[in-house]
Enzyme design. Structure first.
Site, PDB file in Angstrom:
ATOM      1  N   TYR A  79      51.464  42.508  35.552  1.00 33.46           N
ATOM      2  CA  TYR A  79      52.167  43.489  35.231  1.00 33.46           C
ATOM      3  C   TYR A  79      53.536  43.491  35.646  1.00 33.46           C
ATOM      4  O   TYR A  79      53.798  43.987  36.835  1.00 33.46           O
ATOM      5  CB  TYR A  79      51.457  44.759  35.058  1.00 33.46           C
ATOM      6  CG  TYR A  79      50.239  44.989  34.568  1.00 33.46           C
ATOM      7  CD1 TYR A  79      49.754  44.228  33.844  1.00 33.46           C
ATOM      8  CD2 TYR A  79      49.326  45.879  35.504  1.00 33.46           C
ATOM      9  CE1 TYR A  79      48.349  44.494  33.313  1.00 33.46           C
ATOM     10  CE2 TYR A  79      47.923  46.208  34.846  1.00 33.46           C
ATOM     11  CZ  TYR A  79      47.491  45.360  33.839  1.00 33.46           C
ATOM     12  OH  TYR A  79      46.323  45.616  33.267  1.00 33.46           O
ATOM     13  N   HIS A  84      41.058  38.542  35.483  1.00 28.35           N
ATOM     14  CA  HIS A  84      41.982  39.181  34.357  1.00 28.35           C
ATOM     15  C   HIS A  84      41.932  38.139  33.105  1.00 28.35           C
ATOM     16  O   HIS A  84      42.325  37.012  33.270  1.00 28.35           O
ATOM     17  CB  HIS A  84      43.228  39.197  35.039  1.00 28.35           C
ATOM     18  CG  HIS A  84      44.086  40.197  34.142  1.00 28.35           C
ATOM     19  ND1 HIS A  84      45.485  40.574  34.574  1.00 28.35           N
ATOM     20  CD2 HIS A  84      43.846  41.013  33.067  1.00 28.35           C
ATOM     21  CE1 HIS A  84      45.920  41.485  33.674  1.00 28.35           C
ATOM     22  NE2 HIS A  84      44.885  41.864  32.675  1.00 28.35           N
TER      23      HIS A  84
END
Length: 330
Positions: free
Chosen positions: A55, A139
């Site tokens: 992010y 992830h």
């Protein structure tokens, strides 16, 4: 109210905060607004926060760590993710191709090896300014060039960190039900982060992953419950994003059909979406993202309202807009 993640001792609030937006997801968010957004989440009673190196190339972790530094460490739960290492990027440019409006001074390198997991976690702790995180998630392993490495090397590395007490709970975050189901069946994860696969608009997770989680005692963190924003307004239109892009005509018609039923029952669409997202017994927390204080405050207010009336859900089922086997809010 909190719920434990699987058999672990980690407990999360029913509403969580996803920090992708304060990593400049799609648009730049000023530092002061990012800090104020985390403060608003805290003021609303949220005590579970999720982030990732992905992010904003670490920006989300840095900002979240600074914002939470004002609060006692024992009073909140934090999760981050592993699988992408950040490396220097001499080419520079912008990271908008990856969805983040931030300078591309770094680049992502897939690494689900055991050593990569440890290096990723160490780097995250440094960016967060913390000596521990509570939850670590693999992830998007299905997107890596060698997804088997995540199962055969990264998960055992996380399992060892859990055994050592370095982290409290481990799991996987993905939008791919097949990947999530495989980890649920073949490993002893505590938690799965299910992204956009169990929403008021679509419920494919009912076909596999949610029943498996219930059977095995695995908790679910339900994220992407507004389908990237399509369900975050009273009336969805063609300008609202879906799955990080434009909504196909059929999807838009379905969302508007759901919104019309909500209107007839005097319920806002986002309220119904949040209530539904948290109703499945496997769901421990509904995680919402926000880049503005008012947005996270509004989501918390919707989430705290009494459940919509039973007649709303019955009409959605009758009109073929909701699966009849979906657990309903009470």
């Amino acid at each position: 109210m909190t719920r434990s993640l699987g058999p672990s001792a980690v407990a999360v609030t029913a509403l969580g905060f996803g920090a992708a937006s304060i990593g400049n997801l799609y648009r730049s968010v000023p530092d002061d607004r990012a800090m104020a957004t985390v403060d608003a989440a805290w003021a609303a009673g949220i005590r579970y926060f999720d982030t990732a190196p992905h992010y904003g190339l670490g920006l989300s972790e840095r900002r979240l760590g600074r914002a939470l530094a004002a609060h006692p460490r024992a009073e909140y739960v934090l999760s981050t993710k592993v699988g992408r290492l950040l490396r220097e990027n001499p080419d520079g440019g912008s990271d908008l191709d990856n969805g983040f409006d931030t300078p591309a001074t770094l680049r992502r390198v897939w690494d689900f090896t055991a050593d990569g997991v440890r290096r990723s976690l160490d780097a995250s702790l440094d960016r967060l300014g913390l000596d521990r995180v509570d939850v670590v998630l693999l992830h998007d392993p299905e997107e890596s060039p060698e997804p088997e490495v995540a199962l055969r090397q990264a998960y055992p590395a996380l399992d060892e960190l859990r055994r050592q007490g370095v982290v409290g709970a481990v799991g996987v975050g993905s939008k791919d039900p097949a990947t999530l189901t495989r980890f649920a069946v073949e490993t002893d994860v505590d938690v799965l982060m299910v992204a956009g696969r169990y929403t008021l608009l679509e419920q494919p997770a009912l076909d596999g992953i949610l029943p498996v989680c219930q059977k095995r005692g695995i908790s679910v963190l339900n994220v992407g419950v507004f389908n990237s924003g399509l369900l975050a307004v009273e009336w969805p239109d063609e300008n609202r994003p879906y799955e990080y892009g434009s909504a196909p005509a059929e999807i838009l018609r379905r969302a508007q059909g759901i919104a019309a039923v909500c209107r007839r029952h005097g319920v806002s669409l986002p309220h119904a979406a949040l209530a539904f997202a948290g109703a499945h017994p496997a769901v421990a927390s509904v995680v919402v993202g926000a880049g503005r204080p008012a947005h996270v405050t509004r989501s918390a207010e919707w989430f705290a309202r009494p459940a919509p009336p039973a007649g709303l859900w019955a009409e959605l089922v009758a009109e073929g807009l909701l699966r009849e086997d979906a657990p309903l809010p009470s």
